[in-house]
Design a protein around this motif. Structure first.
Motif, mmCIF file in Angstrom:
data_model
loop_
_atom_site.group_PDB
_atom_site.id
_atom_site.type_symbol
_atom_site.label_atom_id
_atom_site.label_comp_id
_atom_site.label_asym_id
_atom_site.label_seq_id
_atom_site.Cartn_x
_atom_site.Cartn_y
_atom_site.Cartn_z
ATOM 1 N N ASP A 375 51.414 25.636 -48.307
ATOM 2 C CA ASP A 375 51.347 26.999 -47.822
ATOM 3 C C ASP A 375 52.159 27.081 -46.534
ATOM 4 O O ASP A 375 51.687 26.714 -45.457
ATOM 5 N N THR A 376 53.385 27.552 -46.623
ATOM 6 C CA THR A 376 54.251 27.579 -45.441
ATOM 7 C C THR A 376 53.835 28.653 -44.439
ATOM 8 O O THR A 376 54.312 28.641 -43.299
ATOM 9 N N GLN A 377 52.960 29.570 -44.834
ATOM 10 C CA GLN A 377 52.512 30.597 -43.895
ATOM 11 C C GLN A 377 51.664 30.020 -42.765
ATOM 12 O O GLN A 377 51.466 30.662 -41.732
ATOM 13 N N ARG A 378 51.176 28.802 -42.963
ATOM 14 C CA ARG A 378 50.383 28.164 -41.903
ATOM 15 C C ARG A 378 51.264 27.394 -40.922
ATOM 16 O O ARG A 378 50.764 26.857 -39.930
ATOM 17 N N PHE A 379 52.569 27.320 -41.172
ATOM 18 C CA PHE A 379 53.453 26.532 -40.314
ATOM 19 C C PHE A 379 53.426 27.071 -38.882
ATOM 20 O O PHE A 379 53.412 28.287 -38.657
ATOM 21 N N ALA A 380 53.442 26.163 -37.922
ATOM 22 C CA ALA A 380 53.446 26.545 -36.512
ATOM 23 C C ALA A 380 54.818 27.109 -36.129
ATOM 24 O O ALA A 380 55.853 26.500 -36.419
ATOM 25 N N ARG A 381 54.808 28.261 -35.498
ATOM 26 C CA ARG A 381 56.055 28.854 -35.019
ATOM 27 C C ARG A 381 56.454 28.192 -33.700
ATOM 28 O O ARG A 381 55.605 27.960 -32.831
ATOM 29 N N ALA A 382 57.735 27.892 -33.537
ATOM 30 C CA ALA A 382 58.207 27.279 -32.308
ATOM 31 C C ALA A 382 58.206 28.310 -31.183
ATOM 32 O O ALA A 382 58.798 29.383 -31.314
ATOM 33 N N SER A 383 57.525 28.000 -30.087
ATOM 34 C CA SER A 383 57.541 28.874 -28.921
ATOM 35 C C SER A 383 58.584 28.364 -27.930
ATOM 36 O O SER A 383 58.734 27.154 -27.738
ATOM 37 N N LEU A 384 59.318 29.273 -27.319
ATOM 38 C CA LEU A 384 60.357 28.909 -26.362
ATOM 39 C C LEU A 384 59.738 28.804 -24.971
ATOM 40 O O LEU A 384 59.268 29.792 -24.413
ATOM 41 N N GLU A 385 59.753 27.585 -24.413
ATOM 42 C CA GLU A 385 59.177 27.328 -23.099
ATOM 43 C C GLU A 385 60.227 26.637 -22.228
ATOM 44 O O GLU A 385 61.360 26.410 -22.670
ATOM 45 N N THR A 386 59.865 26.313 -21.019
ATOM 46 C CA THR A 386 60.753 25.561 -20.132
ATOM 47 C C THR A 386 59.939 24.529 -19.364
ATOM 48 O O THR A 386 58.713 24.637 -19.258
ATOM 49 N N TYR A 387 60.639 23.513 -18.842
ATOM 50 C CA TYR A 387 60.025 22.598 -17.880
ATOM 51 C C TYR A 387 61.017 22.385 -16.736
ATOM 52 O O TYR A 387 62.228 22.518 -16.926
ATOM 53 N N PRO A 388 60.528 22.068 -15.537
ATOM 54 C CA PRO A 388 61.442 21.923 -14.407
ATOM 55 C C PRO A 388 62.031 20.513 -14.329
ATOM 56 O O PRO A 388 61.308 19.522 -14.377
ATOM 57 N N ALA A 389 63.350 20.415 -14.198
ATOM 58 C CA ALA A 389 63.968 19.143 -13.841
ATOM 59 C C ALA A 389 63.650 18.861 -12.374
ATOM 60 O O ALA A 389 63.204 19.733 -11.629
ATOM 61 N N THR A 393 65.925 22.788 -11.846
ATOM 62 C CA THR A 393 66.582 23.474 -12.960
ATOM 63 C C THR A 393 65.617 23.637 -14.132
ATOM 64 O O THR A 393 65.028 22.647 -14.596
ATOM 65 N N PRO A 394 65.404 24.864 -14.639
ATOM 66 C CA PRO A 394 64.541 25.040 -15.817
ATOM 67 C C PRO A 394 65.250 24.524 -17.077
ATOM 68 O O PRO A 394 66.377 24.920 -17.363
ATOM 69 N N ILE A 395 64.579 23.649 -17.813
ATOM 70 C CA ILE A 395 65.131 23.087 -19.044
ATOM 71 C C ILE A 395 64.437 23.760 -20.232
ATOM 72 O O ILE A 395 63.202 23.674 -20.368
ATOM 73 N N PRO A 396 65.180 24.470 -21.102
ATOM 74 C CA PRO A 396 64.541 25.116 -22.255
ATOM 75 C C PRO A 396 63.993 24.100 -23.248
ATOM 76 O O PRO A 396 64.558 23.015 -23.427
ATOM 77 N N SER A 471 68.125 12.099 -16.125
ATOM 78 C CA SER A 471 66.715 12.146 -15.720
ATOM 79 C C SER A 471 65.964 13.309 -16.358
ATOM 80 O O SER A 471 64.729 13.360 -16.293
ATOM 81 N N ASP A 472 66.695 14.271 -16.994
ATOM 82 C CA ASP A 472 66.010 15.327 -17.746
ATOM 83 C C ASP A 472 65.092 14.734 -18.803
ATOM 84 O O ASP A 472 64.085 15.350 -19.189
ATOM 85 N N ILE A 473 65.437 13.545 -19.287
ATOM 86 C CA ILE A 473 64.616 12.868 -20.303
ATOM 87 C C ILE A 473 63.260 12.508 -19.721
ATOM 88 O O ILE A 473 62.213 12.762 -20.334
ATOM 89 N N GLU A 474 63.247 11.932 -18.544
ATOM 90 C CA GLU A 474 61.988 11.560 -17.900
ATOM 91 C C GLU A 474 61.202 12.786 -17.452
ATOM 92 O O GLU A 474 59.969 12.816 -17.535
ATOM 93 N N ASP A 475 61.899 13.814 -16.979
ATOM 94 C CA ASP A 475 61.214 14.984 -16.442
ATOM 95 C C ASP A 475 60.419 15.731 -17.496
ATOM 96 O O ASP A 475 59.422 16.402 -17.172
ATOM 97 N N ALA A 476 60.836 15.648 -18.756
ATOM 98 C CA ALA A 476 60.047 16.257 -19.831
ATOM 99 C C ALA A 476 58.664 15.626 -19.883
ATOM 100 O O ALA A 476 57.637 16.326 -19.965
ATOM 101 N N SER A 477 58.608 14.307 -19.836
ATOM 102 C CA SER A 477 57.315 13.608 -19.872
ATOM 103 C C SER A 477 56.490 13.906 -18.627
ATOM 104 O O SER A 477 55.266 14.093 -18.703
ATOM 105 N N ARG A 478 57.120 13.928 -17.461
ATOM 106 C CA ARG A 478 56.404 14.250 -16.225
ATOM 107 C C ARG A 478 55.687 15.592 -16.333
ATOM 108 O O ARG A 478 54.519 15.729 -15.969
#
Length: 637
Positions: A375-389, A393-396, A471-478
């Motif tokens: 049932d694909t109607q239950r699929f989670a829709r991707a929400s557009l958010e950001t995190y700070p580097a 800098t906001p990273i989408p 370092s954007d890679i690490e900042d996502a986890s932070r």
């Protein structure tokens, strides 16, 4: 299990834990190594869940026959991409090609009688070209040579010749040919050193593109054997061009005159903008062969919006709308400009093709979505958010949230895209949903260097500048650890990715050790120096332009190579690799695995003997997805 000990060139670095190797493909690794690391069986329940998701029908948009009565498209329903045909809207599909090798529709002759088929072997990315009757039947080879890329350009207006390019004379250069369909003979059309490609043709004139970097190109016109420079020479600017409606007119997509790509009319050396100036870029465009319509797509923060212009006067044409569509793309024009394909995709339905008649505005759905037992109607829709580097800098970042994770702390999987100039987009993703169903929050950042946010953002990681933004890679986890926990709990975080995303995974696990609790790298670069030495010759110059020069930028490349930070590795690591990969040699995965073994860190290696740059065959896709989920469940839950 070393694969080779001989160094090719003095440029290879030899850190304490590196395993030196040479070459790429099956000849660069022993049969014993391939056998030792072939995929292991999956738990049946997990395998079944993945099989169900892969049963969801997601055909390509395809190509219309010249008269608009048939649709030819690629479909993986047999387990590997093959060519299929529809003889009318939502009719029963007819399979045109078969076998174990990935096969795609490349073109159709103007009279609609002959198909041009592209076929690869074992993911080597050295495809051959074939002819097939439009009604079906045996394939006739145009050219398929081991180790050679043969790329389709067009079929001549008189239906007699197939034009194509191939690097059969020099591995790092493309010669242009034409193949006489009835006699089976070929002749050279153009033979100068360079990465040449036929961009378009009109009335005997051929528009040539010479690739300079992964994005930049120069344009020339070939007319009666005479080569005339048009634009891009010595600029290193991004251009894509095609002939327009006027006799001496080109339609050009470029970011030369601003931060974002726009469409321009080029005449007599002058560029005139024809698409609006907005804070999003044009991502692609097309014209029908009769030059009646210009269709183009705009990338709005990872959502695709399409527009059209009358090619004769460059005025906008109104298009049909699609409710809740994340992506709307126009493609597959009939030569006379009467019909085009419009494909639409939502978060809960795969991309489907519609035939659009420009004169009447009539829109007819040709393909039918199929999702057996899902049932694909239950699929989670991707929400557009950001995190700070770390510099603010906001990273989408697109995030898919399991419903239960609104109230409890859930483990997180961060997926980094490849490219590195690619971009994560919204839309339909059965693979992402598999992680959501497994109880993971699934996050996908578009770090600096990603496409879709202007050329300044795109260039932020070029060459040594990558040191400033990796370092954007690490900042996502932070950010995730600080913000996504519930009740004082800190979520566990895993990292995955393929190609450059595989490199991002290895960097996250070594350069930024401790940021991620487990990682799965698929066809990832572990050592930029050995990668640049051993990748396929036709790619080396383009990759140097992106990552850096092994001589001038040697220090940066060594510092950016995950294997040189192997002493920091503390968390479990899995590596997945196709043996026939011409982009990232299998040695990159093997040397990283052996280095991790010496660290006594839990590590796994999985090699696909019959794959290249990622898994294409259904069985191998199941293994790749399944073992990634299994591995992450073991260490994040």
């Amino acid at each position: 299990m070393k694969i080779h000990s001989l160094l090719l060139g003095v440029l290879l670095s030899s850190p304490a834990y590196a395993i030196d190797y040479a070459g790429l493909g099956a000849e660069s690794v022993s049969k014993e190594t391939i056998e030792a690391f072939r995929p292991k069986p999956l738990e049946p329940g997990l395998s079944r869940r993945i099989q169900s998701m892969l049963d969801i029908s997601s055909p390509s948009a395809g190509l219309l026959s010249p008269d608009g009565t048939r649709l030819y498209f690629n479909w993986r329903v047999t387990g590997v991409s093959q060519v299929w045909r529809l003889d009318g809207p939502q009719r029963f599909p007819v399979q045109m090609t078969g076998g174990e090798d990935a096969t795609q529709i490349a073109g159709i002759s103007p009279d609609g009688q002959t198909l041009v088929i592209q076929r690869d072997r074992k993911g080597e990315e050295n495809p051959g070209l074939y002819l097939q009757p439009a009604a079906g039947g045996a394939l006739k080879a145009i050219q398929h040579i081991a180790g050679v890329q043969t790329r389709f350009a067009f079929v001549s207006d008189d239906n007699q010749y197939v034009y194509y390019s191939a690097n059969d004379k020099q591995k790092d250069s493309y010669t242009l040919y034409r193949f006489h369909i009835s006699s089976g003979t070929k002749q050279v059309v153009f033979d100068q050193p360079g990465l040449w490609n036929i961009a378009d043709q009109r009335h005997g004139r051929i528009l040539l593109e010479k690739t300079i970097t992964n994005l930049a190109a120069e344009y020339y016109e070939l007319n009666n054997g005479e080569l005339k420079p048009l634009f891009g020479q010595n600029e290193k600017e991004e251009y894509q061009a095609a002939y327009g409606a006027g006799a001496d007119e080109l339609i050009v997509q470029t970011s030369k005159f601003g931060n974002f790509r726009r469409l321009y009319q080029w005449k007599a050396g002058q560029f005139k903008p024809i698409s609006p100036e907005i804070n999003w870029g044009v991502s692609s465009f097309q014209l029908d062969q009769s030059r009646r319509h210009i269709s183009y797509s705009v990338n709005e923060a990872g959502y695709t919006r399409s527009f059209a212009l009358d090619a004769s006067n460059l005025q906008p044409i109104k298009l049909p709308s699609f409710k809740d569509a994340d992506h709307v793309i126009i493609s597959g024009h009939s030569p006379d400009g009467r019909f085009s394909l419009i494909s639409a995709e939502t978060a809960k339905s795969p991309r489907l093709s519609y035939r659009y008649e420009w004169a009447t505005g009539k829109l007819v759905q040709w393909q039918q979505a199929m999702s057996p037992e899902v049932d694909t109607q239950r699929f989670a829709r991707a929400s557009l958010e950001t995190y700070p580097a770390r510099d603010g800098t906001p990273i989408p970042m697109f995030v898919r949230w399991p419903a239960q994770c609104a109230t409890i702390t859930c483990p997180v999987v961060v997926h980094f895209h490849g490219g590195p100039e690619a971009q994560i987009k919204a839309g339909f993703s059965p693979v992402a949903q598999l992680y959501v169903d497994a109880g993971f929050i699934f996050a996908e950042p578009n770090v600096r260097g990603s496409d879709g946010y202007g050329k300044a953002w795109l260039a932020m990681d070029d060459g040594p500048k990558r040191l400033q933004v990796v370092s954007d890679i690490e900042d996502a986890s932070r950010h995730i650890r600080a913000k996504w926990g519930k009740g004082g709990q800190v979520p566990k975080v895993g990292i995955i990715g393929g190609s450059y995303g595989g490199y991002s995974t290895l960097a996250g696990m070594t350069m930024f050790a401790g940021s991620y609790d487990a990682g799965v790298s698929t066809v990832g670069i572990s050592n930029f120096m050995s990668f640049l030495q051993n990748t396929a010759p036709y790619r080396r110059a383009l990759r140097i332009a992106e990552y850096g020069d092994p001589v001038k930028d040697r220090d940066a490349l060594i510092q950016l190579s995950p294997i040189n930070h192997i002493d920091k590795l503390i968390a479990p690591l899995m590596l997945i690799q196709g043996v026939s990969d011409p982009r990232v040699p299998v040695g990159e995965a093997v040397q990283m695995y052996e280095a991790a073994q010496k660290r006594n860190v839990p590590a796994e290696l999985m090699l696909f003997a019959d794959e290249g740059h990622g898994a294409a065959k259904r069985e191998n896709r199941v293994y790749s997805i399944g073992h990634s989920i299994r591995f992450l469940e073991a260490y994040l839950k």
